[in-house]
Design a protein around this motif. Structure first.
Motif, PDB file in Angstrom:
ATOM      1  N   PRO A  62       0.633  -1.367   0.115  1.00 44.63           N
ATOM      2  CA  PRO A  62      -0.017   0.168  -0.076  1.00 44.63           C
ATOM      3  C   PRO A  62       0.840   1.280  -0.148  1.00 44.63           C
ATOM      4  O   PRO A  62       0.460   2.546  -0.024  1.00 44.63           O
ATOM      5  CB  PRO A  62      -0.709  -0.075   1.337  1.00 44.63           C
ATOM      6  N   ASN A  63       2.075   1.297   0.212  1.00 45.55           N
ATOM      7  CA  ASN A  63       2.991   2.400   0.348  1.00 45.55           C
ATOM      8  C   ASN A  63       2.939   3.330  -0.957  1.00 45.55           C
ATOM      9  O   ASN A  63       3.118   4.395  -0.960  1.00 45.55           O
ATOM     10  CB  ASN A  63       4.635   2.084   0.725  1.00 45.55           C
ATOM     11  N   GLY A  64       3.121   2.579  -2.193  1.00 44.59           N
ATOM     12  CA  GLY A  64       2.988   3.340  -3.554  1.00 44.59           C
ATOM     13  C   GLY A  64       4.083   4.022  -3.680  1.00 44.59           C
ATOM     14  O   GLY A  64       3.793   5.352  -4.362  1.00 44.59           O
ATOM     15  N   CYS A  65       5.185   3.907  -3.426  1.00 41.43           N
ATOM     16  CA  CYS A  65       6.299   4.620  -3.898  1.00 41.43           C
ATOM     17  C   CYS A  65       6.227   4.766  -5.344  1.00 41.43           C
ATOM     18  O   CYS A  65       5.868   3.844  -6.051  1.00 41.43           O
ATOM     19  CB  CYS A  65       7.761   4.025  -3.396  1.00 41.43           C
ATOM     20  N   ASP A  66       6.728   5.786  -5.898  1.00 38.81           N
ATOM     21  CA  ASP A  66       6.567   6.296  -7.401  1.00 38.81           C
ATOM     22  C   ASP A  66       7.154   5.497  -8.188  1.00 38.81           C
ATOM     23  O   ASP A  66       6.789   5.209  -9.536  1.00 38.81           O
ATOM     24  CB  ASP A  66       6.653   7.739  -7.613  1.00 38.81           C
ATOM     25  N   PHE A  67       8.410   4.573  -8.004  1.00 32.64           N
ATOM     26  CA  PHE A  67       9.221   3.974  -8.770  1.00 32.64           C
ATOM     27  C   PHE A  67       8.900   2.388  -8.638  1.00 32.64           C
ATOM     28  O   PHE A  67       9.495   1.551  -9.270  1.00 32.64           O
ATOM     29  CB  PHE A  67      10.584   4.013  -8.390  1.00 32.64           C
ATOM     30  N   CYS A  68       7.717   2.076  -7.665  1.00 36.01           N
ATOM     31  CA  CYS A  68       7.727   0.750  -7.239  1.00 36.01           C
ATOM     32  C   CYS A  68       6.611  -0.012  -8.091  1.00 36.01           C
ATOM     33  O   CYS A  68       5.545   0.032  -8.034  1.00 36.01           O
ATOM     34  CB  CYS A  68       7.260   0.485  -5.924  1.00 36.01           C
ATOM     35  N   CYS A  69       7.197  -0.970  -9.235  1.00 31.71           N
ATOM     36  CA  CYS A  69       6.489  -1.817  -9.746  1.00 31.71           C
ATOM     37  C   CYS A  69       5.382  -2.607  -9.224  1.00 31.71           C
ATOM     38  O   CYS A  69       4.405  -2.920  -9.382  1.00 31.71           O
ATOM     39  CB  CYS A  69       7.215  -2.600 -10.862  1.00 31.71           C
ATOM     40  N   THR A  70       6.058  -3.337  -7.919  1.00 33.90           N
ATOM     41  CA  THR A  70       5.246  -4.370  -7.236  1.00 33.90           C
ATOM     42  C   THR A  70       4.013  -3.501  -6.630  1.00 33.90           C
ATOM     43  O   THR A  70       2.956  -4.344  -6.693  1.00 33.90           O
ATOM     44  CB  THR A  70       6.150  -5.198  -6.313  1.00 33.90           C
ATOM     45  N   SER A  71       4.236  -2.417  -6.206  1.00 36.16           N
ATOM     46  CA  SER A  71       2.989  -1.686  -5.497  1.00 36.16           C
ATOM     47  C   SER A  71       2.141  -1.259  -6.509  1.00 36.16           C
ATOM     48  O   SER A  71       0.740  -1.677  -6.207  1.00 36.16           O
ATOM     49  CB  SER A  71       3.507  -0.355  -4.618  1.00 36.16           C
ATOM     50  N   PHE A  81       6.356   7.363 -11.616  1.00 33.14           N
ATOM     51  CA  PHE A  81       7.591   8.035 -12.096  1.00 33.14           C
ATOM     52  C   PHE A  81       7.443   7.619 -13.697  1.00 33.14           C
ATOM     53  O   PHE A  81       7.803   8.724 -14.390  1.00 33.14           O
ATOM     54  CB  PHE A  81       8.375   7.168 -11.593  1.00 33.14           C
ATOM     55  N   PHE A  82       6.871   6.469 -14.152  1.00 33.80           N
ATOM     56  CA  PHE A  82       6.921   6.282 -15.527  1.00 33.80           C
ATOM     57  C   PHE A  82       5.973   7.520 -15.980  1.00 33.80           C
ATOM     58  O   PHE A  82       6.195   7.938 -17.119  1.00 33.80           O
ATOM     59  CB  PHE A  82       6.525   4.788 -15.976  1.00 33.80           C
ATOM     60  N   ASP A  83       4.895   7.563 -15.769  1.00 35.52           N
ATOM     61  CA  ASP A  83       3.792   8.365 -16.277  1.00 35.52           C
ATOM     62  C   ASP A  83       4.640   9.933 -16.342  1.00 35.52           C
ATOM     63  O   ASP A  83       4.144  10.752 -17.282  1.00 35.52           O
ATOM     64  CB  ASP A  83       2.714   8.345 -15.331  1.00 35.52           C
ATOM     65  N   ARG A  84       5.253  10.190 -15.231  1.00 30.20           N
ATOM     66  CA  ARG A  84       5.650  11.752 -15.278  1.00 30.20           C
ATOM     67  C   ARG A  84       6.883  11.922 -16.093  1.00 30.20           C
ATOM     68  O   ARG A  84       6.689  12.818 -16.955  1.00 30.20           O
ATOM     69  CB  ARG A  84       6.388  12.050 -13.863  1.00 30.20           C
ATOM     70  N   ILE A  85       7.625  10.984 -16.260  1.00 32.16           N
ATOM     71  CA  ILE A  85       8.853  11.116 -17.252  1.00 32.16           C
ATOM     72  C   ILE A  85       8.290  10.936 -18.779  1.00 32.16           C
ATOM     73  O   ILE A  85       8.620  11.896 -19.598  1.00 32.16           O
ATOM     74  CB  ILE A  85       9.809   9.758 -17.032  1.00 32.16           C
ATOM     75  N   TYR A  92      17.287   5.278 -10.305  1.00 30.99           N
ATOM     76  CA  TYR A  92      15.898   5.445 -10.422  1.00 30.99           C
ATOM     77  C   TYR A  92      15.446   5.417 -11.853  1.00 30.99           C
ATOM     78  O   TYR A  92      15.941   5.934 -12.547  1.00 30.99           O
ATOM     79  CB  TYR A  92      15.765   7.051  -9.981  1.00 30.99           C
ATOM     80  N   GLY A  93      14.643   4.503 -11.897  1.00 32.04           N
ATOM     81  CA  GLY A  93      14.349   4.118 -13.065  1.00 32.04           C
ATOM     82  C   GLY A  93      12.644   3.971 -13.293  1.00 32.04           C
ATOM     83  O   GLY A  93      11.871   3.584 -12.587  1.00 32.04           O
ATOM     84  N   PRO A  94      12.179   4.297 -14.713  1.00 28.59           N
ATOM     85  CA  PRO A  94      10.680   4.392 -14.762  1.00 28.59           C
ATOM     86  C   PRO A  94      10.163   3.075 -15.353  1.00 28.59           C
ATOM     87  O   PRO A  94      10.596   2.434 -16.181  1.00 28.59           O
ATOM     88  CB  PRO A  94      10.554   5.347 -15.757  1.00 28.59           C
ATOM     89  N   THR A  95       9.351   2.227 -14.583  1.00 30.89           N
ATOM     90  CA  THR A  95       8.815   1.046 -15.060  1.00 30.89           C
ATOM     91  C   THR A  95       7.301   1.475 -15.428  1.00 30.89           C
ATOM     92  O   THR A  95       6.425   2.189 -14.707  1.00 30.89           O
ATOM     93  CB  THR A  95       8.849   0.069 -13.897  1.00 30.89           C
ATOM     94  N   PRO A  96       6.830   0.730 -16.462  1.00 34.66           N
ATOM     95  CA  PRO A  96       5.305   1.124 -17.024  1.00 34.66           C
ATOM     96  C   PRO A  96       4.128   0.630 -15.731  1.00 34.66           C
ATOM     97  O   PRO A  96       4.495  -0.168 -14.967  1.00 34.66           O
ATOM     98  CB  PRO A  96       5.150   0.035 -18.014  1.00 34.66           C
ATOM     99  N   GLY A  97       3.292   1.481 -15.903  1.00 29.81           N
ATOM    100  CA  GLY A  97       2.238   1.279 -14.431  1.00 29.81           C
ATOM    101  C   GLY A  97       2.600   2.067 -13.238  1.00 29.81           C
ATOM    102  O   GLY A  97       1.890   2.305 -12.290  1.00 29.81           O
ATOM    103  N   THR A  98       3.854   2.520 -13.107  1.00 27.37           N
ATOM    104  CA  THR A  98       4.247   3.475 -11.993  1.00 27.37           C
ATOM    105  C   THR A  98       3.784   5.020 -12.463  1.00 27.37           C
ATOM    106  O   THR A  98       4.170   5.474 -13.487  1.00 27.37           O
ATOM    107  CB  THR A  98       5.548   3.262 -11.539  1.00 27.37           C
TER     108      THR A  98
END
Length: 653
Positions: A211-220, A385-389, A377-383
């Motif tokens: 539930p933490n939802g860090c912006d880079f975290c794919c698993t969350s 951070f990906f959307d922002r980048i 710090y890497g952007p993964t689809p669905g996160t």
């Protein structure tokens, strides 16, 4: 089919719905093959820098050479799914192409392929082999590689499993839903140091998502910031712990759950059960600063947890999970109580400059975590951070031009974003500097572990708590077992003076090692030299195939209904608990006996049958069951109810 890098993943696909009326014995009519990608993989075979079979050696202790502990991480979800469907299933972990082809020629109806984004090209190779050698099979794609959208995956999969895999497969195979907790397979990973087997770790699948939802975290974000409790209660987790302890009373364990301690009710109940049992446990768990701040170190130890993975991330990253104790207080406090800490630091936040990264590195190294991980710090689809980048147009142009190149480098070791202050080469160079500095300053992580165990022993060897005194005794035994590390660390490590000082302190407190550790100390340099030679020449760096079968014969013992008799099971490596209820007649007795005989064939396993209260039985059926099981009676224990009295027949049979 071409796909755009900017295409986000679709909403999690709905799971296939099971029909209202199940086909007759549908699970008997299909065969399922679940497989990882094929070996070999790794940088030597064209993969990204951290790709391989090992999390520790590939992403944590990668700079530590011969001192890096080695342990192959398998695709454990495949065994978890196979253990919880009714259809016959075969699981392959890292097959070669030849080994996979051999299995495909047996004609599976469904082939499930688990892959991560960095293994996209290997997934395509497996799919091509399935299409060639099992053309009638339906391909199911699963794993975190399915963060890609349907357009990217449609050419390769007939079905896409997103989310919790057991429910997906049971619906796909037209099997009725099964409530949690599911059956828990016992899978272990083996740790080697200097090419010598050290111990085994039992893997506990406790939850999915975070539930933490860090912006880079794919698993969350893959699970929409939901936490799915695969083992809902502390009692459920503890039952799995006890099954591992049946296999090996000194088994270490790792709880796979993104933030295990965040569910305080479950952890608190676990603590009650651990203290009541009194056996000192060694459990590694993932945790956040926020969750750890709600427990004292003593409470963690009394829960069995003596190792945690917690994120340092960045000093200005501002993630909610970092609320609580200051990390510069938390890590030293945990270490002083004997709790090893694996901490991770992120490079490439927008505020980062080379100077700021080195400043944060100095603080991180000064905290002396037992293990240190440094990821870009890497952007993964669905996160987010990906959307922002994507919105800011900051993907590297070469990644946008070639989506598969982007997939290939989603490994945490490639800078894929146009950074405001640094070039990709600078960030990647700083990452190498972080790993090298951590090893050079703090020494080998395996020796840091010994140092932390010693601190725990010093604090608790004369504790008022019987459990903590027992834990201190276990630490002392582990320190003596690890004694050969001192000799190699003094000869070849980056901090020989620190190794010698720790050795002297340990010997003064615990006494000299016994003959066994002393002999191993003399042999350890040769083993370390062989390990270095094998690393330099890429020898023995790939695992052998692990093949497991589930319910692959007609008489396999399995949960379900045998006519009017209902069967449930809890499996372990060397013992199985079978509970029966309902009514036993001659037909169900014959099937039950056949399943038990098959289960005990060609092994030394034990089996306990528990007959639920009120279960009916015909005397001819009991005679038949006793007759069929007579040759194996010494390996079977039977607990019968007080009523009906007909079950008393089995006590004397």
């Amino acid at each position: 089919m071409e796909t755009q890098l900017g295409a986000g993943p679709c909403v999690l696909a709905e799971q296939p719905q099971s029909s209202a009326k199940l086909a007759a014995s549908p699970s008997r009519q299909v065969k399922v093959l679940l497989t990882s990608v094929c070996r070999p993989i790794g940088p030597a075979h064209g993969d990204a820098p951290s790709v391989g079979y090992e999390v520790l050696h590939g992403q944590v202790t990668r700079a530590q050479g011969i001192f890096s502990p080695r342990s192959v991480n398998f695709t454990y979800g495949l065994d978890y799914i196979a253990a919880n469907i009714d259809a016959p299933a075969v699981v392959l972990q890292y097959p070669s192409q030849r080994e996979l082809i051999r299995e495909l020629k047996k004609g599976p109806d469904y082939v499930g392929i688990s892959f991560n984004l960095v293994l996209f090209q290997h997934m395509k190779e497996v799919v091509a082999l399935v299409r060639q050698y099992a053309p009638r099979a339906k391909v199911v794609l699963g794993g975190y590689g399915t963060v890609l959208d349907d357009a990217a995956l449609a050419p390769y999969g007939d079905y896409i499993c997103r989310g919790e895999g057991v429910a997906f497969f049971r619906a796909l195979l037209n099997e009725p839903p099964r409530p949690m907790p599911y059956d828990h397979p016992l899978v272990t990973l083996n740790l080697k140091v200097f090419s010598i087997p050290m111990d085994r770790t039992g893997v506990i699948f406790a939850g999915l998502g975070c539930p933490n939802g860090c912006d880079f975290c794919c698993t969350s974000h893959y699970f929409r910031r939901r936490h799915i409790r695969l083992l809902p209660t502390g009692d459920d987790i503890f039952r799995v712990v006890e099954r591992y302890l049946e296999v090996d009373p000194r088994m270490s364990m790792a709880i796979l759950d993104e933030d295990f301690l965040l569910a305080k009710d479950r952890a608190s109940r676990m603590r009650e059960l651990v203290l009541a049992r009194g056996t000192p446990l060694s459990i590694f768990a993932f945790a956040s600063v926020k969750a750890l701040s709600r427990f004292t170190p003593q409470e963690l130890l009394e829960t069995g947890v003596d190792g945690v993975w917690v994120g340092f991330e960045g000093k200005r990253s501002g993630y909610s999970k970092q609320q609580g104790k200051a990390i510069e207080e938390l890590i030293p406090e945990l270490r002083s109580h004997g709790i090893t800490v694996l901490s991770s630091m992120i490079l490439g936040f927008d505020y980062h400059t080379p100077e700021i990264i080195r400043e944060e590195l100095r603080e991180f190294v000064g905290l002396r975590p037992t293990y240190g991980q440094f990821l870009i710090y890497g952007p993964t689809p669905g996160t987010p951070f990906f959307d922002r980048i994507k919105k800011e147009g900051r993907f590297r142009p070469d990644m946008v031009a070639d989506p598969e190149r982007y997939y290939h480098h989603c490994d945490g070791f490639t800078s894929m974003v146009v950074h405001p202050n640094m070039t990709p080469a600078e960030i990647e160079g700083l990452q190498r500097e972080c790993f090298d500095t951590d090893f050079r300053v703090n020494g080998p992580s395996i020796l840091r572990s010994v140092e932390v165990w010693f601190q725990g022993w010093q604090r608790y060897h004369d504790s008022d708590s019987p459990y903590l005194r027992a834990k201190a005794k276990r630490w002392a035994e582990e320190i003596h077992f690890a004694w050969p590390l001192f000799r190699v660390a003094k000869l070849s490590g980056p901090t020989p003076e620190a190794a010698a000082r720790l050795e002297a302190e340990v010997q003064a407190a615990l006494g000299p090692p016994t003959l066994g550790p002393r002999l191993r100390s003399w042999l350890a340099p040769a083993a370390a030299a062989w390990t270095g030679f094998a690393l330099r020449h890429n020898l023995n760096q790939h695992p052998k195939l692990v093949r497991r079968t589930y319910r692959t014969t007609a008489w396999t013992l399995r949960p379900g209904e045998l006519g009017s008799l209902r069967v449930s099971m809890e499996r372990a490596l060397h013992s199985t608990l079978v509970t029966i209820e309902g009514a036993l007649d001659r037909a169900s007795a014959r099937l039950l006996a056949a399943g038990i005989r098959a289960h005990l064939h060609n092994n030394d396993a034990q089996l306990k049958v528990v007959v639920a209260e009120g279960t009916e039985a015909e005397l001819p059926a009991l005679r038949l069951l006793a007759q069929k099981l007579a040759p194996l009676r010494h390996r079977i224990s039977i607990s019968v109810p007080d009523a009906p009295v007909t079950w008393e027949f089995l006590r004397s049979a």
